[in-house]
Design an enzyme around this catalytic site. Structure first.
Site, short mmCIF file in Angstrom:
data_model
loop_
_atom_site.label_atom_id
_atom_site.label_comp_id
_atom_site.label_asym_id
_atom_site.label_seq_id
_atom_site.Cartn_x
_atom_site.Cartn_y
_atom_site.Cartn_z
N THR A 30 0.84 -1.19 0.00
CA THR A 30 0.00 0.00 0.00
C THR A 30 0.88 1.25 0.00
O THR A 30 1.95 1.23 0.58
CB THR A 30 -0.86 -0.02 1.28
OG1 THR A 30 -1.49 -1.29 1.37
CG2 THR A 30 -1.92 1.07 1.27
N ALA A 89 7.22 1.94 3.56
CA ALA A 89 7.38 2.05 5.01
C ALA A 89 7.39 3.52 5.37
O ALA A 89 7.69 4.37 4.54
CB ALA A 89 8.67 1.38 5.47
N ASP A 90 7.05 3.81 6.62
CA ASP A 90 7.09 5.19 7.10
C ASP A 90 8.43 5.52 7.73
O ASP A 90 8.88 6.66 7.71
CB ASP A 90 5.94 5.43 8.07
CG ASP A 90 4.59 5.21 7.37
OD1 ASP A 90 4.33 5.91 6.39
OD2 ASP A 90 3.85 4.31 7.79
N GLY A 101 2.08 1.87 8.68
CA GLY A 101 0.71 2.09 9.13
C GLY A 101 0.23 3.51 8.92
O GLY A 101 -0.85 3.88 9.39
N GLY A 102 1.02 4.32 8.21
CA GLY A 102 0.56 5.66 7.87
C GLY A 102 -0.73 5.61 7.07
O GLY A 102 -1.58 6.48 7.15
N GLU A 109 -0.87 -5.76 5.86
CA GLU A 109 0.49 -5.70 5.33
C GLU A 109 1.41 -6.66 6.09
O GLU A 109 2.22 -7.36 5.50
CB GLU A 109 1.04 -4.27 5.43
CG GLU A 109 0.39 -3.32 4.43
CD GLU A 109 0.74 -1.86 4.68
OE1 GLU A 109 0.50 -1.05 3.77
OE2 GLU A 109 1.24 -1.51 5.77
#
EC number: 5.3.1.6
Length: 233
Positions: A30, A89-90, A101-102, A109
């Site tokens: 995502t 990834a954040d 998880g942003g 995921e």
């Protein structure tokens, strides 16, 4: 003139898509950079460069994109393996641990990315940190009835929890699973592996955004002299 940031995200997505092999099952993640990877996988299928690919998506967003680019899809209850997963990834630390998880999709995921034989993370250079939690809040997915007690527990662990609210929507963000997201600020996450387990053991927590020991390869995009450059971490 193309935006160099957009070009860089495209190049990182392309570099990940180039690693996909025919006859494989691919986890499709995502986010904005992963979206380009999905697009390029679709284009490789279209041109005949790739054959017999099946995608397993981690979110509704990924599903919509995969369908748009004509990537055949399956689900976790049908496939017997995932050969490769590509996701963003954040935050990424030097040990390749992540905060994700942003986009509020970290539960699906984590299921897909952990199952993959090879998990490739695609990020821009701004996501690299010395220590997790330094720039990004830690997302925790919580069942709605448990939000208040879970937030209390997270405070006891030294976090500052806040319920994530919707943008262009009144009220909180709701995940694809119908749960809520609590974003937690920790001054310093010294032991991500222990914190991941501790938070997941709080009753009412479904999953949190710490991904420890899951990542195999990190592809980092940077803009140098207005040109997109991709390197492997």
């Amino acid at each position: 003139m193309s935006d160099p940031i957009v070009m860089m995200k495209q190049e990182v997505g392309k570099a990940a898509a180039a690693r996909v092999k025919s006859d494989s099952i691919v986890g499709l993640g995502t986010g904005s950079t992963t979206a380009y990877a999905i697009q390029y996988i679709g284009e490789r299928l279209q041109s005949g460069d790739l054959k017999n690919i099946v995608g397993v998506t981690t979110s509704f967003q990924a599903e919509v994109l995969a369908r748009k680019y004509n990537i055949p899809l399956s689900t976790l209850d049908v496939v017997d393996r995932i050969d490769m997963a590509i996701d963003g990834a954040d935050e990424v630390d030097p040990q390749k641990n992540l905060i994700k998880g942003g986009g509020a999709a970290h539960t699906q995921e984590k299921i897909v990315d952990s199952l993959a034989e090879q998990f490739i993370v695609v990020v821009d250079g701004g996501k690299l940190v010395d220590k997790l939690g330094s720039t990004f809040l830690l997302p925790v997915e919580v069942i709605p009835k448990a939000v208040v007690p879970v937030m209390r527990k997270l405070e006891q662990l030294g976090g500052k929890p806040e319920l994530r609210m919707g943008v262009k929507k009144a009220g909180p963000v709701v995940t694809d699973q119908g749960n809520l997201v609590v974003d937690v600020k920790f001054d310093s996450i010294d032991d991500p592996a222990t914190l991941e387990k501790t938070i997941n053991n709080i009753p009412g927590v479904l999953e949190n955004g710490l991904f420890v020991g899951v990542t195999d390869i990190v592809l980092v995009g940077e803009v140098i002299d207005n040109k997109p450059v991709v390197r492997e971490l």
